[in-house]
Motif scaffolding. Structure first.
Motif, PDB file in Angstrom:
ATOM      1  N   PRO A  58       0.840  -1.192   0.000  1.00 34.54           N
ATOM      2  CA  PRO A  58       0.000   0.000   0.000  1.00 34.54           C
ATOM      3  C   PRO A  58       0.879   1.249   0.000  1.00 34.54           C
ATOM      4  O   PRO A  58       1.994   1.241   0.525  1.00 34.54           O
ATOM      5  CB  PRO A  58      -0.784  -0.099   1.314  1.00 34.54           C
ATOM      6  N   LEU A  59       0.356   2.321  -0.550  1.00 33.36           N
ATOM      7  CA  LEU A  59       1.113   3.564  -0.648  1.00 33.36           C
ATOM      8  C   LEU A  59       1.594   4.041   0.721  1.00 33.36           C
ATOM      9  O   LEU A  59       2.717   4.563   0.841  1.00 33.36           O
ATOM     10  CB  LEU A  59       0.233   4.645  -1.293  1.00 33.36           C
ATOM     11  N   ARG A 113       6.319   5.561   3.032  1.00 32.39           N
ATOM     12  CA  ARG A 113       6.844   6.696   3.795  1.00 32.39           C
ATOM     13  C   ARG A 113       8.182   6.345   4.459  1.00 32.39           C
ATOM     14  O   ARG A 113       8.345   5.270   5.022  1.00 32.39           O
ATOM     15  CB  ARG A 113       5.838   7.118   4.866  1.00 32.39           C
ATOM     16  N   GLY A 114       9.132   7.264   4.351  1.00 29.26           N
ATOM     17  CA  GLY A 114      10.420   7.091   5.027  1.00 29.26           C
ATOM     18  C   GLY A 114      11.436   6.259   4.273  1.00 29.26           C
ATOM     19  O   GLY A 114      12.562   6.077   4.743  1.00 29.26           O
ATOM     20  N   GLN A 137       0.159  12.894  -0.084  1.00 30.70           N
ATOM     21  CA  GLN A 137       0.620  11.529  -0.383  1.00 30.70           C
ATOM     22  C   GLN A 137       1.455  11.499  -1.664  1.00 30.70           C
ATOM     23  O   GLN A 137       2.445  10.777  -1.739  1.00 30.70           O
ATOM     24  CB  GLN A 137      -0.582  10.596  -0.518  1.00 30.70           C
ATOM     25  N   MET A 138       1.038  12.274  -2.665  1.00 30.98           N
ATOM     26  CA  MET A 138       1.801  12.316  -3.911  1.00 30.98           C
ATOM     27  C   MET A 138       3.204  12.860  -3.659  1.00 30.98           C
ATOM     28  O   MET A 138       4.198  12.317  -4.161  1.00 30.98           O
ATOM     29  CB  MET A 138       1.076  13.168  -4.951  1.00 30.98           C
ATOM     30  N   LYS A 139       3.312  13.922  -2.880  1.00 25.22           N
ATOM     31  CA  LYS A 139       4.622  14.482  -2.558  1.00 25.22           C
ATOM     32  C   LYS A 139       5.481  13.454  -1.821  1.00 25.22           C
ATOM     33  O   LYS A 139       6.653  13.261  -2.144  1.00 25.22           O
ATOM     34  CB  LYS A 139       4.458  15.734  -1.694  1.00 25.22           C
ATOM     35  N   THR A 140       4.879  12.796  -0.844  1.00 32.26           N
ATOM     36  CA  THR A 140       5.619  11.775  -0.075  1.00 32.26           C
ATOM     37  C   THR A 140       6.120  10.671  -0.984  1.00 32.26           C
ATOM     38  O   THR A 140       7.278  10.234  -0.885  1.00 32.26           O
ATOM     39  CB  THR A 140       4.713  11.174   1.021  1.00 32.26           C
ATOM     40  N   THR A 197       9.042  11.760  -3.515  1.00 30.25           N
ATOM     41  CA  THR A 197      10.339  11.991  -2.886  1.00 30.25           C
ATOM     42  C   THR A 197      11.021  10.693  -2.460  1.00 30.25           C
ATOM     43  O   THR A 197      12.110  10.728  -1.876  1.00 30.25           O
ATOM     44  CB  THR A 197      10.187  12.927  -1.668  1.00 30.25           C
ATOM     45  N   ARG A 198      10.421   9.548  -2.780  1.00 33.43           N
ATOM     46  CA  ARG A 198      11.067   8.257  -2.491  1.00 33.43           C
ATOM     47  C   ARG A 198      12.060   7.872  -3.595  1.00 33.43           C
ATOM     48  O   ARG A 198      12.839   6.943  -3.422  1.00 33.43           O
ATOM     49  CB  ARG A 198      10.030   7.125  -2.394  1.00 33.43           C
ATOM     50  N   LEU A 199      12.028   8.553  -4.709  1.00 27.04           N
ATOM     51  CA  LEU A 199      12.885   8.197  -5.845  1.00 27.04           C
ATOM     52  C   LEU A 199      14.349   8.306  -5.454  1.00 27.04           C
ATOM     53  O   LEU A 199      14.812   9.351  -4.981  1.00 27.04           O
ATOM     54  CB  LEU A 199      12.590   9.119  -7.032  1.00 27.04           C
ATOM     55  N   GLY A 200      15.084   7.207  -5.657  1.00 25.28           N
ATOM     56  CA  GLY A 200      16.494   7.177  -5.297  1.00 25.28           C
ATOM     57  C   GLY A 200      17.403   7.260  -6.502  1.00 25.28           C
ATOM     58  O   GLY A 200      16.956   7.493  -7.640  1.00 25.28           O
ATOM     59  N   VAL A 201      18.692   7.041  -6.265  1.00 30.51           N
ATOM     60  CA  VAL A 201      19.696   7.095  -7.322  1.00 30.51           C
ATOM     61  C   VAL A 201      19.439   5.987  -8.348  1.00 30.51           C
ATOM     62  O   VAL A 201      19.134   4.852  -7.983  1.00 30.51           O
ATOM     63  CB  VAL A 201      21.109   6.945  -6.724  1.00 30.51           C
TER      64      VAL A 201
END
Length: 318
Positions: free
Chosen positions: A219-220, A224-225, A245-248, A251-255
């Motif tokens: 689940p979305l 978080r975190g 929720q969209m912003k959270t 911002t999970r996108l990593g290298v």
């Protein structure tokens, strides 16, 4: 073919000797297929391909070979099915959807590929951008193609992990009141993602990938975190995300990661007065480099033929 047509011949020069065996096929099988379909005579010698026959058929054959050469130059391989598809496209005058090898995921003997021009542009957008939003009605292949490309990237070593997420909007904040452990509580909302995977892989392989954390379906709220490097992340049904929720999630996108967000903004299930994060983000990130927006329409629906009529009947307001 007109009876009164004159017989003509045309020569195609192959600039790269390595292209000939790929274009012609093992034991010239591609040449035989084209010869039989178009009724032309083909002679290959010293890097030259001579085409002879009725004028209209020679013209078609030249177009077929030119299209096939585009595929050969790009991928250094040519499949029997591609030869047949190109011949059919030239014969019928239909636009050819050039395949992307990134989407060639084996589904129990059949490969996943774009089937409409819109889908092809969607695939190209995913290949060219780290963040893609795809908006469109049910049946347009938004999630299915994204999952196929994620599996392909995993198998080729482009990325090391797949994350599939969905907002459990129907449950709201009341998951704790549902019976069973957390997996039992959220599985009904995640089932469509499992279905897409199981279409493309054996169930045992899906289970193995999940057990080894190579694929995560969650689940979305569970995103978080986390920061996810070298991962292909898909957010499905994103119209049901709030702006926060969209912003959270984004911002999970990593290298070395890639994110695809899919949804249908005509089917928002959020409470009245709660803006959809998928609607909001279109304006918010419109000028950000590396972000692409794809809009599929009823023309891209590839489910049962009735689905397109159903979508049209209900319209965008329902």
């Amino acid at each position: 073919m007109n009876e009164g047509e004159q017989t003509v011949q045309q020569v195609i020069e192959l600039e790269d000797a390595e292209l000939a065996p790929i274009l012609f096929g093992s034991h010239d099988r591609h040449l035989r297929t084209i010869r039989s379909a178009l009724g032309v005579t083909l002679t290959a010698r010293n890097g030259l391909l001579r085409i002879e026959g009725k004028e209209s058929q020679v013209k078609k054959a030249v177009e077929v070979f030119n299209r096939l050469l585009e595929i050969v130059r790009k991928y250094k391989m040519l499949k029997d099915k591609e030869v047949e598809e190109v011949i059919n496209a030239v014969e019928t005058g239909k636009k050819l959807i050039t395949p992307s090898r990134w989407t060639e995921v084996d589904i129990k003997g059949v490969s996943v590929r774009p089937r409409t021009e819109g889908q092809a542009k969607y695939v190209e957008a995913i290949m060219a951008n780290d963040l893609v939003f795809c908006i469109g009605p049910a049946g347009t292949g938004k999630t299915y193609l994204a999952v196929a490309m994620a599996l392909s990237a995993l198998r080729t070593g482009e990325l090391k992990k797949i994350i599939l997420a969905r907002p459990a909007i129907e449950a709201g904040e009341k998951l704790g009141f549902l019976p069973g452990d957390i997996q039992a509580k959220v599985n009904p909302y995640l089932r469509p993602l499992y279905d897409a995977l199981e279409d493309m892989m054996e169930v045992s392989q899906v289970r193995k990938y999940i057990e080894n954390d190579i694929i995560e379906i969650l689940p979305l709220a569970f995103m978080r975190g986390r920061t996810l490097n070298e991962a292909f992340i898909i957010l499905d049904e994103a119209q049901n995300c709030t702006v926060r929720q969209m912003k959270t999630f984004l911002t999970r996108l990593g290298v070395k990661g890639k994110v695809v967000v899919t949804g249908d903004i005509t089917q928002v299930d959020l409470p009245p007065g709660e803006p959809s994060g998928l609607i909001d983000v279109q304006q918010r990130l419109k000028d950000v480099k590396g972000v692409a927006y794809m809009y599929l329409t009823k023309k891209d629906i590839v489910r049962h033929r009735l689905v397109q009529d159903i979508v049209e009947a209900y319209g965008s307001k329902d």
